[in-house]
Design a protein around this motif. Sequence first.
Motif, mmCIF file in Angstrom:
data_model
loop_
_atom_site.group_PDB
_atom_site.id
_atom_site.type_symbol
_atom_site.label_atom_id
_atom_site.label_comp_id
_atom_site.label_asym_id
_atom_site.label_seq_id
_atom_site.Cartn_x
_atom_site.Cartn_y
_atom_site.Cartn_z
ATOM 1 N N GLU A 92 41.547 28.386 40.805
ATOM 2 C CA GLU A 92 40.533 28.948 40.624
ATOM 3 C C GLU A 92 39.976 30.051 41.638
ATOM 4 O OE1 GLU A 92 38.079 25.931 37.657
ATOM 5 O OE2 GLU A 92 37.590 25.901 39.621
ATOM 6 N N LYS A 93 40.384 29.711 42.866
ATOM 7 C CA LYS A 93 40.132 30.433 43.884
ATOM 8 C C LYS A 93 40.867 31.742 43.931
ATOM 9 C CE LYS A 93 38.382 27.431 47.301
ATOM 10 N NZ LYS A 93 38.452 26.610 48.476
ATOM 11 N N LEU A 94 42.151 31.683 43.568
ATOM 12 C CA LEU A 94 42.973 32.648 43.389
ATOM 13 C C LEU A 94 42.736 33.612 42.238
ATOM 14 C CD1 LEU A 94 46.477 31.030 43.894
ATOM 15 C CD2 LEU A 94 45.198 32.358 45.605
ATOM 16 N N LYS A 95 42.118 33.028 41.063
ATOM 17 C CA LYS A 95 41.723 33.882 39.909
ATOM 18 C C LYS A 95 40.587 34.746 40.205
ATOM 19 C CE LYS A 95 40.215 33.296 35.064
ATOM 20 N NZ LYS A 95 40.287 32.327 34.106
ATOM 21 N N THR A 96 39.644 34.300 41.047
ATOM 22 C CA THR A 96 38.419 35.015 41.439
ATOM 23 C C THR A 96 38.536 35.525 42.577
ATOM 24 O OG1 THR A 96 37.496 32.967 42.632
ATOM 25 C CG2 THR A 96 36.742 33.299 40.399
ATOM 26 N N GLY A 97 39.660 35.266 43.407
ATOM 27 C CA GLY A 97 39.968 36.041 44.758
ATOM 28 C C GLY A 97 40.336 37.965 44.458
ATOM 29 N N SER A 98 40.230 38.582 45.567
ATOM 30 C CA SER A 98 40.745 39.904 45.481
ATOM 31 C C SER A 98 41.444 40.246 46.703
ATOM 32 C CB SER A 98 39.437 40.869 45.169
ATOM 33 O OG SER A 98 38.439 40.643 46.166
ATOM 34 N N VAL A 99 42.388 41.239 46.345
ATOM 35 C CA VAL A 99 43.233 41.577 47.552
ATOM 36 C C VAL A 99 43.450 43.034 47.678
ATOM 37 C CG1 VAL A 99 45.441 41.680 48.780
ATOM 38 C CG2 VAL A 99 44.470 39.172 47.879
ATOM 39 N N ALA A 100 43.454 43.923 48.687
ATOM 40 C CA ALA A 100 43.532 45.419 48.792
ATOM 41 C C ALA A 100 44.909 45.545 49.332
ATOM 42 C CB ALA A 100 42.418 46.192 49.408
ATOM 43 N N CYS A 101 45.902 46.339 48.667
ATOM 44 C CA CYS A 101 46.986 46.550 49.479
ATOM 45 C C CYS A 101 47.228 48.025 49.809
ATOM 46 C CB CYS A 101 48.193 46.181 48.563
ATOM 47 S SG CYS A 101 49.736 46.599 49.152
ATOM 48 N N ILE A 102 47.435 48.406 51.047
ATOM 49 C CA ILE A 102 47.467 49.886 51.448
ATOM 50 C C ILE A 102 48.891 49.883 51.700
ATOM 51 C CG2 ILE A 102 46.898 51.492 53.128
ATOM 52 C CD1 ILE A 102 44.541 48.469 52.660
ATOM 53 N N ALA A 152 50.547 38.971 42.279
ATOM 54 C CA ALA A 152 50.330 39.149 40.705
ATOM 55 C C ALA A 152 50.690 37.692 40.165
ATOM 56 C CB ALA A 152 50.957 40.339 39.972
ATOM 57 N N ALA A 153 52.118 37.391 40.477
ATOM 58 C CA ALA A 153 52.562 35.926 39.869
ATOM 59 C C ALA A 153 51.915 34.720 40.378
ATOM 60 C CB ALA A 153 54.100 35.752 40.426
ATOM 61 N N ALA A 154 51.069 34.806 41.496
ATOM 62 C CA ALA A 154 50.330 33.551 42.038
ATOM 63 C C ALA A 154 48.861 33.626 41.186
ATOM 64 C CB ALA A 154 50.175 33.760 43.454
ATOM 65 N N GLY A 155 48.588 34.626 40.603
ATOM 66 C CA GLY A 155 47.393 34.496 39.903
ATOM 67 C C GLY A 155 46.280 35.158 40.622
ATOM 68 N N ILE A 156 46.312 36.045 41.472
ATOM 69 C CA ILE A 156 45.342 36.822 42.278
ATOM 70 C C ILE A 156 44.679 37.708 40.980
ATOM 71 C CG2 ILE A 156 44.623 38.503 43.668
ATOM 72 C CD1 ILE A 156 45.626 35.922 45.195
ATOM 73 N N GLY A 157 43.273 37.464 40.982
ATOM 74 C CA GLY A 157 42.649 37.912 39.939
ATOM 75 C C GLY A 157 42.266 39.408 39.757
ATOM 76 N N ARG A 158 42.190 40.025 41.119
ATOM 77 C CA ARG A 158 41.897 41.409 41.447
ATOM 78 C C ARG A 158 42.839 41.910 42.453
ATOM 79 N NH1 ARG A 158 36.436 44.029 43.891
ATOM 80 N NH2 ARG A 158 37.150 46.209 43.323
ATOM 81 N N ILE A 159 43.498 43.030 42.121
ATOM 82 C CA ILE A 159 44.475 43.733 43.161
ATOM 83 C C ILE A 159 44.075 45.173 43.396
ATOM 84 C CG2 ILE A 159 46.867 44.179 43.851
ATOM 85 C CD1 ILE A 159 47.761 41.971 42.499
ATOM 86 N N GLY A 160 43.830 45.532 44.579
ATOM 87 C CA GLY A 160 43.551 47.099 44.560
ATOM 88 C C GLY A 160 44.895 47.463 45.460
ATOM 89 N N ILE A 161 45.105 48.786 45.005
ATOM 90 C CA ILE A 161 46.347 49.465 45.379
ATOM 91 C C ILE A 161 46.177 50.777 46.039
ATOM 92 C CG2 ILE A 161 48.792 50.131 45.146
ATOM 93 C CD1 ILE A 161 48.907 48.286 42.845
ATOM 94 N N VAL A 162 46.292 51.111 47.102
ATOM 95 C CA VAL A 162 46.143 52.361 47.661
ATOM 96 C C VAL A 162 47.446 53.169 48.278
ATOM 97 C CG1 VAL A 162 44.628 53.746 49.606
ATOM 98 C CG2 VAL A 162 44.045 51.428 48.744
ATOM 99 N N ASP A 163 47.655 54.353 47.822
ATOM 100 C CA ASP A 163 48.767 54.833 47.935
ATOM 101 C C ASP A 163 48.803 56.255 47.223
ATOM 102 O OD1 ASP A 163 51.550 55.891 48.468
ATOM 103 O OD2 ASP A 163 52.004 53.865 48.710
ATOM 104 N N PHE A 164 49.329 57.347 47.903
ATOM 105 C CA PHE A 164 49.378 58.711 47.272
ATOM 106 C C PHE A 164 50.717 59.246 46.946
ATOM 107 C CE2 PHE A 164 49.255 59.088 51.830
ATOM 108 C CZ PHE A 164 50.115 60.273 52.024
ATOM 109 N N ASP A 165 51.641 58.581 47.340
ATOM 110 C CA ASP A 165 53.089 59.165 47.346
ATOM 111 C C ASP A 165 53.770 58.660 45.999
ATOM 112 O OD1 ASP A 165 55.300 60.013 48.355
ATOM 113 O OD2 ASP A 165 55.884 58.443 49.703
#
Length: 382
Positions: free
Chosen positions: A33-43, A57-70
């Motif tokens: 449940e913590k993974l589901k409500t957790g959030s990670v930003a990946c630069i 994503a496979a582990a069930g992290i609820g929210r993922i932010g991705i920062v990239d411009f390439d």
Amino acid sequence: MEQSQNETNLSSEEIARYARHISLPEIGIKGQEKLKTGSVACIGTGGLGSPLLIYLAAAGIGRIGIVDFDVVEYSNLQRQIIHTTNSIGLLKTDSAKQQILKINPSCRVDLFNQKLTSSNALEILRSYDVICDCSDNFPTRYLINDACLILKKPNIYGSIARFEGQVSVFNLKKDSPNYRDLIPTPPPQELIPSCSQAGVMGILPGIIGTIQAAEAIKIITNIGYPLNGRLLIFNALQMRFKELTLKSKKENRNINKLIDYQSFCSEVTVKNEVACDIQGISTKELKILLSQSSKEILLIDVRDQNEYNQCSIKGSKLIPLSTIESGEAINEIKILTAKKNLYVFCKSGKRSLRALKHLNKFGIRGINIEGGIEAWNKATIN
């Protein structure tokens, strides 16, 4: 007391999907449940970001932010496994999101198709629980570090080069070490080969990025012993791990604003260049010069043999930087430059500048070909 399946906010499908997590006493339903409500930003969505995002994503992290411009290029596919041949030309963020949703459609994916800067970092990273530094340059690493200090966010750091990688967790607690404790001041830019220059074993970022993902899962579920105050170093050639202890210094935690990190990381280079003024020439100017008096010019390529074999400037002589810095090639260069004017190049102009600074110590003067073979090839095409 562990929650029962009847008391959980997980759906029956999620319970089935994450059954192997739930069966671990350290994680269980509460941890999932913590993974589901957790959030990670990946630069960064390259070599490190690829495995990290896949496993989060496979582990069930609820929210993922991705920062990239390439955008995705063919040379990325050897190690950036979240992208495919069909992704060529796509923004890396879009390509990564497509794969993440194929793995786990319930994951929320936020895209930031832009460069992380001092003006947007705090706003972008503020709402995430954990920040993962999957970048590939010093200005961004210092920026991520300082933003995490200001926002009081844990920073999971990863770095790779050739056959070796590093992982650590910065700023996990109030007195934890941060990136400035590992590298207090940035090294001169001309001493830092890029991934394309130095190369990287394709599997290496997979190992390091996966370790970063493991640290993120541990932090969010509050289990185990994260790499707080520890730097894990992996050597793929030797197949060995070693661990170094990092100490926190109070002065490195006193960060209350973001700065211009490009300038910060170039200060050392500027100081070195002032102390040793090297004349430069553009590739267009060199082409004109070669057409007029090529017999009076000595072109030295200071890259490695493998790079030279792939492509070089016609008529150039290969003398690798390593043989110049070791002193092995000094006498040869003195003889070669006795009656010729010396022009030195590499891939982008950084290693050639380094070579010329070293040659100056022996009274050998030369001119740096600005932009190196990359600029030469562009000038040839244009």
